[in-house]
Scaffold this motif. Structure first.
Motif, short mmCIF file in Angstrom:
data_model
loop_
_atom_site.label_atom_id
_atom_site.label_comp_id
_atom_site.label_asym_id
_atom_site.label_seq_id
_atom_site.Cartn_x
_atom_site.Cartn_y
_atom_site.Cartn_z
N VAL A 118 1.46 4.14 -3.09
CA VAL A 118 1.11 5.55 -2.93
C VAL A 118 2.33 6.46 -3.11
O VAL A 118 2.24 7.52 -3.73
CB VAL A 118 0.40 5.78 -1.57
CG1 VAL A 118 1.36 5.77 -0.41
CG2 VAL A 118 -0.40 7.06 -1.57
N ASP A 149 -1.69 5.93 3.25
CA ASP A 149 -2.20 5.14 2.13
C ASP A 149 -3.58 4.54 2.37
O ASP A 149 -4.22 4.07 1.44
CB ASP A 149 -1.22 4.02 1.77
CG ASP A 149 -1.15 2.94 2.83
OD1 ASP A 149 -0.51 3.18 3.87
OD2 ASP A 149 -1.72 1.86 2.63
N ALA A 190 6.20 6.16 3.46
CA ALA A 190 4.86 5.64 3.67
C ALA A 190 4.74 5.25 5.15
O ALA A 190 5.53 5.72 5.98
CB ALA A 190 4.62 4.45 2.75
N SER A 201 7.08 -4.33 -2.24
CA SER A 201 6.87 -3.20 -3.14
C SER A 201 7.84 -3.19 -4.33
O SER A 201 7.71 -2.36 -5.23
CB SER A 201 7.01 -1.87 -2.37
OG SER A 201 5.96 -1.72 -1.45
N GLY A 212 0.82 -1.21 0.00
CA GLY A 212 0.00 0.00 0.00
C GLY A 212 0.85 1.25 0.00
O GLY A 212 0.62 2.19 -0.76
N GLY A 213 1.86 1.27 0.86
CA GLY A 213 2.77 2.41 0.92
C GLY A 213 3.60 2.55 -0.34
O GLY A 213 3.84 3.66 -0.83
N HIS A 255 -5.50 10.86 -2.59
CA HIS A 255 -4.74 9.60 -2.59
C HIS A 255 -4.05 9.44 -3.94
O HIS A 255 -4.69 9.16 -4.96
CB HIS A 255 -5.71 8.45 -2.35
CG HIS A 255 -5.06 7.15 -1.99
ND1 HIS A 255 -4.25 6.46 -2.86
CD2 HIS A 255 -5.11 6.42 -0.84
CE1 HIS A 255 -3.85 5.34 -2.27
NE2 HIS A 255 -4.34 5.30 -1.04
N TYR A 260 -2.13 7.17 -5.48
CA TYR A 260 -2.27 5.93 -6.25
C TYR A 260 -3.67 5.79 -6.83
O TYR A 260 -3.85 5.41 -7.99
CB TYR A 260 -1.95 4.72 -5.38
CG TYR A 260 -2.19 3.41 -6.10
CD1 TYR A 260 -1.48 3.08 -7.25
CD2 TYR A 260 -3.14 2.51 -5.63
CE1 TYR A 260 -1.71 1.89 -7.91
CE2 TYR A 260 -3.38 1.31 -6.29
CZ TYR A 260 -2.66 1.00 -7.44
OH TYR A 260 -2.89 -0.18 -8.12
#
Length: 347
Positions: free
Chosen positions: A17, A105, A79, A41, A13-14, A154, A156
């Motif tokens: 984003v 995120d 993040a 990631s 998630g981080g 946000h 992303y």
């Protein structure tokens, strides 16, 4: 004058984003980028041929100091993952008075994201980019300093909602095809249960199959940090002639899984927003209390929320998707530029 920016993220998630800012940051000629990425990631960077350094989920303060010594950043952009790595870097930035920006995120666990902080939340120096005004108000209630919170959107979700992609449901399909986006139950707050939520979902799907006169397929996609539990394994092996149940290959792309589904169902993961960005009907199972900001964000994206009840899920499946949400709407537009503005203002 050349400036250095250190970007660090661990969890997917981080990673999504923060890496959403990369294309814009790369166009700024007087900023050199140094990127540190966690294992989950790395694929986002590899897909785009971006050079990066590996970052462990948990590091010592000595390791954080070495990273900062090696990069000598003018600004740190991080993040908020589950490990301590990003926070240890923020701890060093705090001590050295290095400018720091954090990009949130998701709509939950705000204080938990600063668990490894060496300073009280209300004394933080970093600027935090948050998704919306409701999130900001919820964070203020948790003692985050209001002057450090900036409503940006946000990045992303702006990225994926603005793409001209649409994976519409197949017409006249011979089966009802469902994709379930799983998450570790303890992470979403379910520690004790008598009946696994997916078992309740399956009963509703079977009932829906009888209603439509079609056989059904349910594909279960595990979260990247999730291991197959004994209960879920038993569920995968409990398929019948009228309901085939399968486990998605971990190498199968999420887009492909979404493409093959008529309806995407989950709890409250970011992947559900990805399904909506591709114009798929998406349903969230309301299994634990969630922040009001998350409820509003899901509803504004066209994610339908239904209680964990066999009958309520069945009735939801029977309904036509609201015409208001048949096509995606980019409610996150402007987030990338807003986050950049916060970061550049620090410099």
């Amino acid at each position: 004058m050349q400036m250095r920016a250190l970007l660090a993220f661990d969890d997917p998630g981080g990673g999504l984003v923060v890496s959403s800012l990369l294309k814009r940051l790369e166009k700024i000629k007087n900023i050199n980028l140094e990127i540190y990425s966690g294992k989950f990631s790395e694929r986002f960077l590899n897909q785009n041929g971006i050079t990066f350094n590996s970052l462990n989920s948990n590091i010592s303060i000595a390791e954080a100091n070495i990273i900062m010594d090696n990069t000598l950043p003018d600004i740190l952009i991080t993040a908020t993952s589950g490990g301590n790595a990003e926070q240890e870097l923020r701890n060093v930035a705090f001590e050295r008075n290095i400018k720091s920006v954090v990009i949130l995120d998701f709509w939950k666990d705000y204080s938990r994201r600063w668990l490894y902080s060496s300073y009280p939340i209300w004394e933080m120096k970093e600027k935090v980019c948050v998704m919306d005004q409701l999130t900001k108000m919820e964070m203020i209630q948790e003692k985050f300093p209001e002057q450090n919170l900036f409503v940006t959107g946000h990045p992303y979700l702006e990225n994926i909602f603005k793409k001209k992609q649409s994976l519409q449901n197949k017409d006249n399909s011979e089966r009802n095809n469902f994709l379930f986006l799983s998450q570790p139950l303890e992470i979403i707050g379910i520690k004790d249960y008598k009946v696994h939520p997916v078992e309740i979902l399956i009963k509703a799907i079977k009932k829906f199959g009888i209603c439509t006169g079609k056989k059904s397929t349910l594909i279960i996609k595990l979260h990247p940090s999730e291991k197959l539990s004994e209960d879920l394994n038993n569920i995968v092996n409990s398929g019948t002639q009228n309901l085939q149940i399968g486990l998605a290959d971990e190498l199968e792309s999420l887009n492909n899984l979404i493409r093959d589904a008529d309806i995407v169902i989950g709890y409250n993961t970011i992947a559900m927003f990805e399904a909506r960005s591709l114009s798929k009907r998406t349903i969230s199972l309301n299994v634990v209390p969630i922040k009001n900001s998350l409820t509003v964000a899901m509803e504004s994206s066209g994610i339908e929320i239904v209680n964990l009840s066999e009958n309520e899920i069945y009735e939801c499946l029977k309904k036509e998707q609201s015409t208001r949400f048949k096509n995606k709407v980019n409610v996150f537009e402007g987030a990338i530029e807003n986050c950049l503005r916060v970061s550049l203002n620090e410099l």
